[in-house]
Write a protein that holds these residues in place. Structure first.
Motif, mmCIF file in Angstrom:
data_model
loop_
_atom_site.group_PDB
_atom_site.id
_atom_site.type_symbol
_atom_site.label_atom_id
_atom_site.label_comp_id
_atom_site.label_asym_id
_atom_site.label_seq_id
_atom_site.Cartn_x
_atom_site.Cartn_y
_atom_site.Cartn_z
ATOM 1 N N SER A 156 0.832 -1.193 0.000
ATOM 2 C CA SER A 156 0.000 0.000 0.000
ATOM 3 C C SER A 156 0.875 1.254 0.000
ATOM 4 O O SER A 156 1.744 1.407 0.860
ATOM 5 C CB SER A 156 -0.879 -0.017 1.252
ATOM 6 O OG SER A 156 -1.460 1.257 1.425
ATOM 7 N N ILE B 268 0.654 5.181 0.454
ATOM 8 C CA ILE B 268 -0.212 6.285 0.902
ATOM 9 C C ILE B 268 0.582 7.589 0.776
ATOM 10 O O ILE B 268 1.728 7.672 1.242
ATOM 11 C CB ILE B 268 -0.669 6.111 2.370
ATOM 12 C CG1 ILE B 268 -1.184 4.686 2.617
ATOM 13 C CG2 ILE B 268 -1.733 7.139 2.726
ATOM 14 C CD1 ILE B 268 -1.514 4.392 4.084
ATOM 15 N N SER C 274 -4.073 10.139 1.398
ATOM 16 C CA SER C 274 -4.741 10.241 2.695
ATOM 17 C C SER C 274 -3.764 10.906 3.642
ATOM 18 O O SER C 274 -2.605 10.527 3.714
ATOM 19 C CB SER C 274 -5.155 8.856 3.217
ATOM 20 O OG SER C 274 -6.052 9.012 4.303
ATOM 21 N N THR D 266 -7.442 8.051 7.072
ATOM 22 C CA THR D 266 -6.176 7.319 7.197
ATOM 23 C C THR D 266 -6.346 6.118 8.121
ATOM 24 O O THR D 266 -5.943 4.996 7.782
ATOM 25 C CB THR D 266 -5.063 8.265 7.717
ATOM 26 O OG1 THR D 266 -4.939 9.354 6.798
ATOM 27 C CG2 THR D 266 -3.729 7.552 7.839
ATOM 28 N N TYR E 99 -8.590 3.471 6.408
ATOM 29 C CA TYR E 99 -7.930 2.819 5.274
ATOM 30 C C TYR E 99 -6.908 1.791 5.753
ATOM 31 O O TYR E 99 -6.864 0.667 5.240
ATOM 32 C CB TYR E 99 -7.266 3.844 4.339
ATOM 33 C CG TYR E 99 -6.444 3.111 3.314
ATOM 34 C CD1 TYR E 99 -7.065 2.427 2.262
ATOM 35 C CD2 TYR E 99 -5.061 3.003 3.447
ATOM 36 C CE1 TYR E 99 -6.317 1.668 1.372
ATOM 37 C CE2 TYR E 99 -4.309 2.246 2.554
ATOM 38 C CZ TYR E 99 -4.946 1.583 1.520
ATOM 39 O OH TYR E 99 -4.213 0.814 0.650
ATOM 40 N N PHE F 189 3.430 -1.077 4.150
ATOM 41 C CA PHE F 189 2.898 0.255 3.853
ATOM 42 C C PHE F 189 4.055 1.174 3.488
ATOM 43 O O PHE F 189 5.085 1.188 4.189
ATOM 44 C CB PHE F 189 2.157 0.830 5.063
ATOM 45 C CG PHE F 189 0.843 0.155 5.340
ATOM 46 C CD1 PHE F 189 -0.332 0.617 4.767
ATOM 47 C CD2 PHE F 189 0.792 -0.964 6.175
ATOM 48 C CE1 PHE F 189 -1.544 -0.017 5.012
ATOM 49 C CE2 PHE F 189 -0.421 -1.610 6.430
ATOM 50 C CZ PHE F 189 -1.589 -1.131 5.852
ATOM 51 N N CYS G 176 4.671 5.193 3.054
ATOM 52 C CA CYS G 176 3.998 6.460 3.365
ATOM 53 C C CYS G 176 4.878 7.626 2.955
ATOM 54 O O CYS G 176 6.012 7.749 3.435
ATOM 55 C CB CYS G 176 3.713 6.555 4.858
ATOM 56 S SG CYS G 176 2.675 5.220 5.443
#
Ligand code: RP5
Length: 162
Positions: free
Chosen positions: A5, A7, A36, A45, A48, A60, A62
């Motif tokens: 993911s 973000i 997000s 956030t 999700y 993740f 970020c």
């Protein structure tokens, strides 16, 4: 479904972070990508991250700039590895984001790459996935071999050795 993911704190991070997506496409790794913000949309956030974990997010990534708290907040919400990408911009041009992302309190790790390090964030995420994925591991090994060969090719024709 296993995926990574990505973000981003803002749509303005997309130009850089789409490079991570391109790397995943090249290696056949599934990913999600969305905007997000830790500050502007904290509820989104939180929701999700929980939902993504249930769906199969294994890592993740970020990306955020300035007072960058997105990676830290995501790290507080998951036990999956979190890779932080500090983004350029603002009065300090990314140094603020770098320090905000890397200086996490003990027990809340964020594996922080360089300012704007989208490509390394993707490679690090893939190396984490490859721990129990032989096929991906083989692709990453082949990629390293190709990179080493490219160094030799680049040197050929310009090198001076006595
Ligand atoms: C951060 O602030 C974002 O991740 C972005 O890097 C930076 C600036 O955001 P915008 O004002 O361009 O939306 O939250």
């Amino acid at each position: 479904m296993k995926f990574v993911s990505i973000i981003m704190g803002s749509k303005s991070d997309y130009d850089i972070m789409q490079e991570a997506g391109k790397i995943f496409e090249k290696f056949g790794v599934q990913y999600e990508l969305l905007v997000s913000s830790a500050h502007r949309s904290p509820e989104r956030t939180h929701q999700y991250v929980k939902q993504a974990e249930e769906k199969g997010a294994k890592v993740f990534i970020c990306a955020a700039g300035m007072a960058a708290h997105l990676a830290g907040v995501v790290s507080s919400l998951t036990t999956k590895p979190v890779v932080g990408v500090p983004m350029r911009g603002g009065a300090m041009d990314g140094m603020d984001a770098l320090l905000s992302t890397v200086q996490m309190p003990s027990g809340m790790p964020v594996a922080t790459v360089a300012i704007g390090g989208a490509i390394n964030s993707a490679y690090l995420a893939m190396q984490i996935l490859a721990i129990d994925d032989e096929e991906l591991s083989a692709k990453l090994k082949e990629d390293k071999i190709l990179k080493a060969k490219r160094v030799e090719t680049d040197s050929m024709g310009i090198e001076v050795i006595i």
